[in-house]
Write an enzyme that holds these catalytic residues in place. Sequence first.
Site, mmCIF file in Angstrom:
data_model
loop_
_atom_site.group_PDB
_atom_site.id
_atom_site.type_symbol
_atom_site.label_atom_id
_atom_site.label_comp_id
_atom_site.label_asym_id
_atom_site.label_seq_id
_atom_site.Cartn_x
_atom_site.Cartn_y
_atom_site.Cartn_z
ATOM 1 N N ASP A 478 28.797 15.136 6.290
ATOM 2 C CA ASP A 478 29.679 16.075 5.614
ATOM 3 C C ASP A 478 28.878 17.072 4.775
ATOM 4 O OD1 ASP A 478 32.085 17.224 4.899
ATOM 5 O OD2 ASP A 478 32.981 15.356 4.181
ATOM 6 N N ASP A 548 40.002 19.311 7.923
ATOM 7 C CA ASP A 548 40.531 18.275 7.029
ATOM 8 C C ASP A 548 42.047 18.205 7.101
ATOM 9 O OD1 ASP A 548 38.152 17.303 6.076
ATOM 10 O OD2 ASP A 548 38.188 18.413 4.203
#
Length: 728
Positions: A478, A548
């Site tokens: 990430d 997301d």
Amino acid sequence: MSIHYFDTTKTFHLTARNTSYLFQVVKEGYLAHLYWGKKIKEYNHSNELRFVDRAFSGNTVARDRSFSLDTLPQEYPSFGHTDYRNPAFQVELENGSTVTDLRYVSHQITKGKPKLDGLPATYVEDIEEAETLEVVLKDRLTNLTVILIYTVFENFNAITRSVRFENNGTDNLRLLKASSANVDFRESDFDLISLPGAWGRERYVSRTALRDGIQSVGSRRGASSHQHNPFMALVSKETNENYGDVFAFNFVYSGNFLSAVEVDQFGYSRATIGINPFDFSWLLEPKEVFQTPEVVMVYSGSGLTEMSHTFHELYRTRLCRGEFRDKVRPILINNWEATYFNFNEQKIEQIAKCGKDLGMELFVLDDGWFGKRDDDTTSLGDWIVNQNKIPNGLNALAQNICDMNMEFGLWFEPEMISVNSNLYKEHPDWCIHVPNRRRSESRQQLILDFSRKDVCDEIIKRISSILKSAPITYVKWDMNRHMTEVGSASLPPERQRETAHRYMIGLYRVMEEITTKFPHILFESCSGGGGRFDPGILHYMPQTWTSDNTDAISRLKIQYGTSYVYPTISMGAHVSAVPNHQVHRNTSLEVRGHVAMSGNFGYELDVTELNQEEQEKISEQVSYYKEIRPVIQFGHFYRLLNPFAGNETAWMNVSPNKEDAVFMYVKVLAEPNEPYRKLRLKGLDPEKKYHVVELDKTYYGDELMQVGINIPAMDGDFTSIMWRFKAE
């Protein structure tokens, strides 16, 4: 496939699978662009350059008022000698001037495709797959040498381009702009397609007409970004999925970029793409070299579907690498939206066990497993197991999950550092920062300075130590903030504006070393979801967390836009809980499953909290996806209904041999007394008979593609169908 040079006319003719690209050395050694489009057998200058005297266009060749760079369609234009348009590059000399004058010197044609040192790029596995042309240009005053690098592929309608700058003089030079490609079109009747967005709604499709002046998209955030993707396409006005000319550009880079199109006074259009010159410079000392990242240029004469197929197949087979490139990807369950930071060892094992019982293959432990990470304010950089949550250690937890016949994966954010961390206390100068300026935080974190070798070395060491410590077969990598106060404590003042690009070079080195060291691990990239979904990252990590935003209805647009360039197998897509955590929408488990099964499938919810009926439905979805997975991940993708244009979305995947296909249709909102809908399918074999499994009916491919198939009436909002077609 071939690259030819015709000495009598000084013309280069590059031919890929069904594409021709032509340019010519003209008066005094300038390079003029001639044509890019559908492949032609032989070029005899039917569109030869015309030279006329144009008022207020200065003349480069003495006493020849018909020749001006201001009117010449150029291959790699500079600034300062009569061309007033957007230059492809700009160099500052020690005397402060920025005028350069590149002229043709020589060229070389070779088999294969050379690597770009330290940069991601497409590749070949056999030198017969491609040919490469290097054209050497020189500015005689400074001895700056510029090499234009072109590669054409035998099996794709694709040409890659990059540029190498060499300072062969005695004085320092400073690159102020260094684009990787430029194409001058002798027309401007195009629409510009780009993929803008924001966090949670990445890669929406924008299509606007070109206008006089400059239109551009780009990033100044230190990442390719959620806001813009490093892609643009110029398309003819009539272009749709099946028809029309497409000229597409995709930058193989994960940092700041700029793609721009300028329409000039004569109706020509100049397309340029490369590193964003904003806040960029690069000191080029004598004998030093600067290599630009690669641009992939794709031509389609049959609309957007053909463009996408070229990108998809090229990227899947000649950009992505490693043992997972050609493997089906596992069905995973991730604990993030199930628990966020609030978990313990027992809860993780419960979720993994339940997931395994439902047929899933991989458990991924997300953020919160390290340091004192009970929220997002602490511990990034301290990659040490949180003993309060995982008292028996990471290896024991991973081994317990593996003993369930379930693989184990782990979340990292290697590029970031928390102010509240031991690493920051030990090395406060290791973050990107500017002296005497505040260090702005985003998500309570700063960015590690990957332009520094010592920082990269330490992160490689720390991440490698964790990956060696347990049976880990998947990593979610990430990156959750963009750059501010861009500077490096390790660079002198004259090189501070190199920081952002040096960061990317360092990042690529870290990714190269870690992914090479652990070839058995499937790496998935993430940047707050889809904030760095670009071909640069795909070179190291063959799939990306698409967004997301896990809401199925939002994902229709996100996955549709992403499909313009990036293959299905690169798109992570999960079923999450409702109400959805990002948009608070309620949708059925069925529609959530259908949308997520259109990518790399997984779950992101607490399966232990579901009732028996919901668990049975998930078990059915997992079993179903295992049957269709090869078609979804390796098939050809066809867009049927555009979610940006109406209330419905449809697409399908067809296996390369056309034996199997999967069709998906989603209706967003119910309409009263609505008309019946039928859809024409795509990509099937007209001669084959296809059995529609869910309908238990059989049709020839030509009927399905020409006549179409009825879509059943569906009640309520947010409804969907997914059908399998099997050739008999």
